[in-house]
Write a protein that holds these residues in place. Sequence first.
Motif, short mmCIF file in Angstrom:
data_model
loop_
_atom_site.label_atom_id
_atom_site.label_comp_id
_atom_site.label_asym_id
_atom_site.label_seq_id
_atom_site.Cartn_x
_atom_site.Cartn_y
_atom_site.Cartn_z
N SER A 11 0.79 -1.23 0.00
CA SER A 11 0.00 0.00 0.00
C SER A 11 0.82 1.28 0.00
O SER A 11 0.32 2.34 -0.36
N THR A 19 3.77 -2.26 -7.17
CA THR A 19 2.41 -2.57 -7.59
C THR A 19 2.03 -1.75 -8.82
O THR A 19 1.49 -2.28 -9.81
N GLY A 31 -2.14 -7.52 -3.93
CA GLY A 31 -1.41 -6.65 -3.03
C GLY A 31 -1.98 -6.73 -1.62
O GLY A 31 -3.18 -6.59 -1.43
N ILE A 36 -5.03 -1.57 3.68
CA ILE A 36 -5.10 -1.58 2.21
C ILE A 36 -5.92 -0.41 1.66
O ILE A 36 -6.06 -0.30 0.43
N LEU A 39 -4.87 1.64 -1.34
CA LEU A 39 -4.88 0.98 -2.65
C LEU A 39 -6.25 1.03 -3.32
O LEU A 39 -6.38 0.60 -4.48
N THR A 52 -6.84 -6.87 -3.56
CA THR A 52 -6.19 -6.53 -2.30
C THR A 52 -6.98 -7.11 -1.13
O THR A 52 -8.20 -7.29 -1.22
#
Length: 270
Positions: A11, A19, A31, A36, A39, A52
């Motif tokens: 993140s 990423t 990810g 998170i 993201l 994620t």
Amino acid sequence: MTRTWFITGASRGLGRAFTEAALAAGDQVVGVARDIVPLDELVAASGGRLVTFPLDVSDRAAVFAGVERAFAAFGRLDVVVNNAGGAMLGMVEEVTEQQARKHLDTNFFGALWVNQAVVPHLREQASGHIMQVSSMGSAGGFAATGMYSAGKAALDAMSEALAMEVERFGIKVTILQPGGYQTELFTRGLTTTAEYEAYGQLREWLAGLWSESEDFDPALAAEVVLRVANMAEPPKRLILGGAAYDMVDQMTRTRTAELAKWESLSRQAD
């Protein structure tokens, strides 16, 4: 071929840069991180290519469950990036037992659990590339970063052993040793010890030394990591950054000179 990446600590900082680079290359990414939310925007714009979910790599059971979830998302894992970690500043004498164990639980054991969880999948595929995000600091201990360097040095040694163990299965391992980048490692990701007065002068000297250092854009590191992922025969160890390379090179030369200085005494021990 579209690859699937599994990136821990995705993140922020280097993990976020890795990423973004993988997505820009047309690849798929799973990810994970403790948080998170940063993201969410990338997920919305990824067209389903970024999955994620929260994961604390210090929790072994959660890591194994998370890797199964990651594998199920896209049916395979091609590049695994062990990036999750934090920093610790403090003299060796000052570090508490709780701080030491918590730090190593993430920086060393977290990567170990991920490795143990992904290797069966990669072995079954007969392919895969594990990238261990270590540090230029693993090249030697330095005042106030002893615990951080210790965890990264342990990661390096474990990774070298892992590389020998899995190469016959078609799995590659690369140790990445980044220098200073513009991340939140030494702010959000930092643990500090209670400062002992005896180290006051040393801390002042260190503060002056570090004020002269320069941090670089993580996207530059991500570009190189993407190139490494594209290599049929990638490096087993790669320093990220010219300044970091120069410092590691100097530390290595100093250590070699020290070995040579005492060679005759060493040979008297057998």
